[in-house]
Write a protein that holds these residues in place. Structure first.
Motif, mmCIF file in Angstrom:
data_model
loop_
_atom_site.group_PDB
_atom_site.id
_atom_site.type_symbol
_atom_site.label_atom_id
_atom_site.label_comp_id
_atom_site.label_asym_id
_atom_site.label_seq_id
_atom_site.Cartn_x
_atom_site.Cartn_y
_atom_site.Cartn_z
ATOM 1 N N ARG A 34 0.824 -1.205 0.000
ATOM 2 C CA ARG A 34 0.000 0.000 0.000
ATOM 3 C C ARG A 34 0.862 1.261 0.000
ATOM 4 O O ARG A 34 0.547 2.234 -0.681
ATOM 5 C CB ARG A 34 -0.976 -0.017 1.173
ATOM 6 N N VAL A 35 1.954 1.247 0.747
ATOM 7 C CA VAL A 35 2.859 2.402 0.738
ATOM 8 C C VAL A 35 3.467 2.566 -0.653
ATOM 9 O O VAL A 35 3.575 3.685 -1.167
ATOM 10 C CB VAL A 35 3.953 2.270 1.821
ATOM 11 N N ALA A 36 3.834 1.464 -1.296
ATOM 12 C CA ALA A 36 4.385 1.538 -2.657
ATOM 13 C C ALA A 36 3.352 2.096 -3.634
ATOM 14 O O ALA A 36 3.693 2.899 -4.511
ATOM 15 C CB ALA A 36 4.849 0.152 -3.107
ATOM 16 N N ILE A 37 2.106 1.716 -3.472
ATOM 17 C CA ILE A 37 1.041 2.237 -4.337
ATOM 18 C C ILE A 37 0.885 3.736 -4.115
ATOM 19 O O ILE A 37 0.789 4.512 -5.070
ATOM 20 C CB ILE A 37 -0.284 1.484 -4.097
ATOM 21 N N VAL A 38 0.869 4.162 -2.854
ATOM 22 C CA VAL A 38 0.742 5.586 -2.549
ATOM 23 C C VAL A 38 1.925 6.356 -3.145
ATOM 24 O O VAL A 38 1.735 7.412 -3.758
ATOM 25 C CB VAL A 38 0.643 5.815 -1.024
ATOM 26 N N GLN A 39 3.130 5.823 -2.978
ATOM 27 C CA GLN A 39 4.304 6.493 -3.540
ATOM 28 C C GLN A 39 4.212 6.593 -5.055
ATOM 29 O O GLN A 39 4.554 7.610 -5.645
ATOM 30 C CB GLN A 39 5.581 5.775 -3.116
ATOM 31 N N ARG A 40 3.724 5.554 -5.701
ATOM 32 C CA ARG A 40 3.577 5.591 -7.154
ATOM 33 C C ARG A 40 2.529 6.608 -7.569
ATOM 34 O O ARG A 40 2.719 7.384 -8.510
ATOM 35 C CB ARG A 40 3.238 4.205 -7.696
ATOM 36 N N LEU A 41 1.402 6.638 -6.855
ATOM 37 C CA LEU A 41 0.330 7.575 -7.193
ATOM 38 C C LEU A 41 0.724 9.021 -6.894
ATOM 39 O O LEU A 41 0.104 9.945 -7.417
ATOM 40 C CB LEU A 41 -0.960 7.197 -6.466
ATOM 41 N N ALA A 42 1.760 9.214 -6.112
ATOM 42 C CA ALA A 42 2.250 10.567 -5.849
ATOM 43 C C ALA A 42 2.773 11.220 -7.130
ATOM 44 O O ALA A 42 2.742 12.440 -7.265
ATOM 45 C CB ALA A 42 3.363 10.532 -4.805
ATOM 46 N N SER A 43 3.178 10.406 -8.085
ATOM 47 C CA SER A 43 3.693 10.947 -9.346
ATOM 48 C C SER A 43 2.613 11.079 -10.412
ATOM 49 O O SER A 43 2.886 11.513 -11.524
ATOM 50 C CB SER A 43 4.844 10.091 -9.871
ATOM 51 N N GLY A 44 1.390 10.692 -10.085
ATOM 52 C CA GLY A 44 0.283 10.832 -11.033
ATOM 53 C C GLY A 44 -0.625 9.621 -11.010
ATOM 54 O O GLY A 44 -0.292 8.582 -10.458
ATOM 55 N N VAL A 52 0.359 -2.967 -11.411
ATOM 56 C CA VAL A 52 0.814 -4.358 -11.487
ATOM 57 C C VAL A 52 2.156 -4.421 -12.203
ATOM 58 O O VAL A 52 3.116 -5.045 -11.727
ATOM 59 C CB VAL A 52 -0.234 -5.244 -12.203
ATOM 60 N N ALA A 53 2.248 -3.747 -13.345
ATOM 61 C CA ALA A 53 3.482 -3.773 -14.133
ATOM 62 C C ALA A 53 4.646 -3.110 -13.396
ATOM 63 O O ALA A 53 5.774 -3.608 -13.429
ATOM 64 C CB ALA A 53 3.254 -3.087 -15.476
ATOM 65 N N GLU A 54 4.373 -2.007 -12.733
ATOM 66 C CA GLU A 54 5.438 -1.251 -12.077
ATOM 67 C C GLU A 54 5.878 -1.856 -10.749
ATOM 68 O O GLU A 54 7.047 -1.763 -10.389
ATOM 69 C CB GLU A 54 5.004 0.196 -11.872
ATOM 70 N N LEU A 55 4.944 -2.468 -10.015
ATOM 71 C CA LEU A 55 5.273 -2.988 -8.697
ATOM 72 C C LEU A 55 5.598 -4.474 -8.711
ATOM 73 O O LEU A 55 6.116 -5.009 -7.732
ATOM 74 C CB LEU A 55 4.126 -2.713 -7.724
ATOM 75 N N GLY A 56 5.254 -5.156 -9.797
ATOM 76 C CA GLY A 56 5.554 -6.576 -9.892
ATOM 77 C C GLY A 56 4.707 -7.442 -8.965
ATOM 78 O O GLY A 56 5.132 -8.509 -8.555
ATOM 79 N N LEU A 57 3.516 -6.985 -8.659
ATOM 80 C CA LEU A 57 2.601 -7.734 -7.803
ATOM 81 C C LEU A 57 1.468 -8.305 -8.643
ATOM 82 O O LEU A 57 1.207 -7.836 -9.745
ATOM 83 C CB LEU A 57 2.027 -6.819 -6.714
ATOM 84 N N ALA A 58 0.782 -9.291 -8.098
ATOM 85 C CA ALA A 58 -0.353 -9.887 -8.794
ATOM 86 C C ALA A 58 -1.497 -8.880 -8.896
ATOM 87 O O ALA A 58 -1.672 -8.025 -8.026
ATOM 88 C CB ALA A 58 -0.830 -11.136 -8.050
#
Length: 132
Positions: A34-44, A52-58
């Motif tokens: 969830r923290v990784a998702i929030v950090q990613r969404l911080a950029s847009g 899925v593609a960027e974090l390598g999760l299912a």
């Protein structure tokens, strides 16, 4: 002051104080994905497929974490055709994460040694009884 006293313990609820929302907020950020998702969404904004593609999760994992963040009011979805683009609802969330990074740096990441919530060298919780 005895060890069992909660007079000055910040974790105890003083009369009239409702810490439940703060506890829910920090619990919603208590998972690395969830923290990784929030950090990613911080950029847009991003779609689940992008995450899925960027974090390598299912896909199911990302969807569940996005749903958690959405249910907590931290993320909002914008439908466009058959796709949904997710973004952060409040920029203050980034301030909170920046403050957390500052605190971790100031304490030398000492929280990682916490017997309840810290991680060992494998990145697994040290206390196996913790249920998320």
């Amino acid at each position: 002051m005895t060890m069992n006293s909660t007079e000055r313990c910040l974790a105890s609820n003083p009369p009239g104080a409702n810490l439940d929302p703060a506890v829910a907020l920090f619990h919603s950020l208590s998972d690395a994905a969830r923290v990784a998702i929030v950090q990613r969404l911080a950029s847009g904004e991003a779609r689940v497929a992008d995450l899925v593609a960027e974090l390598g999760l299912a896909q199911s994992t990302v969807s569940a974490h996005v749903a958690c963040l959405r249910d907590c009011g931290l993320v909002v979805g914008r439908p466009q055709g058959r796709q949904v683009f997710y973004s952060l609802t409040r920029p203050e969330l980034l301030d909170l994460l920046a403050s957390a990074e500052t605190l971790l740096a100031a304490t030398g990441n000492a929280v990682s040694l916490c017997p309840n919530y810290g991680t060992d060298t494998t990145g697994e919780p040290q206390n196996e009884e913790i249920v998320r």
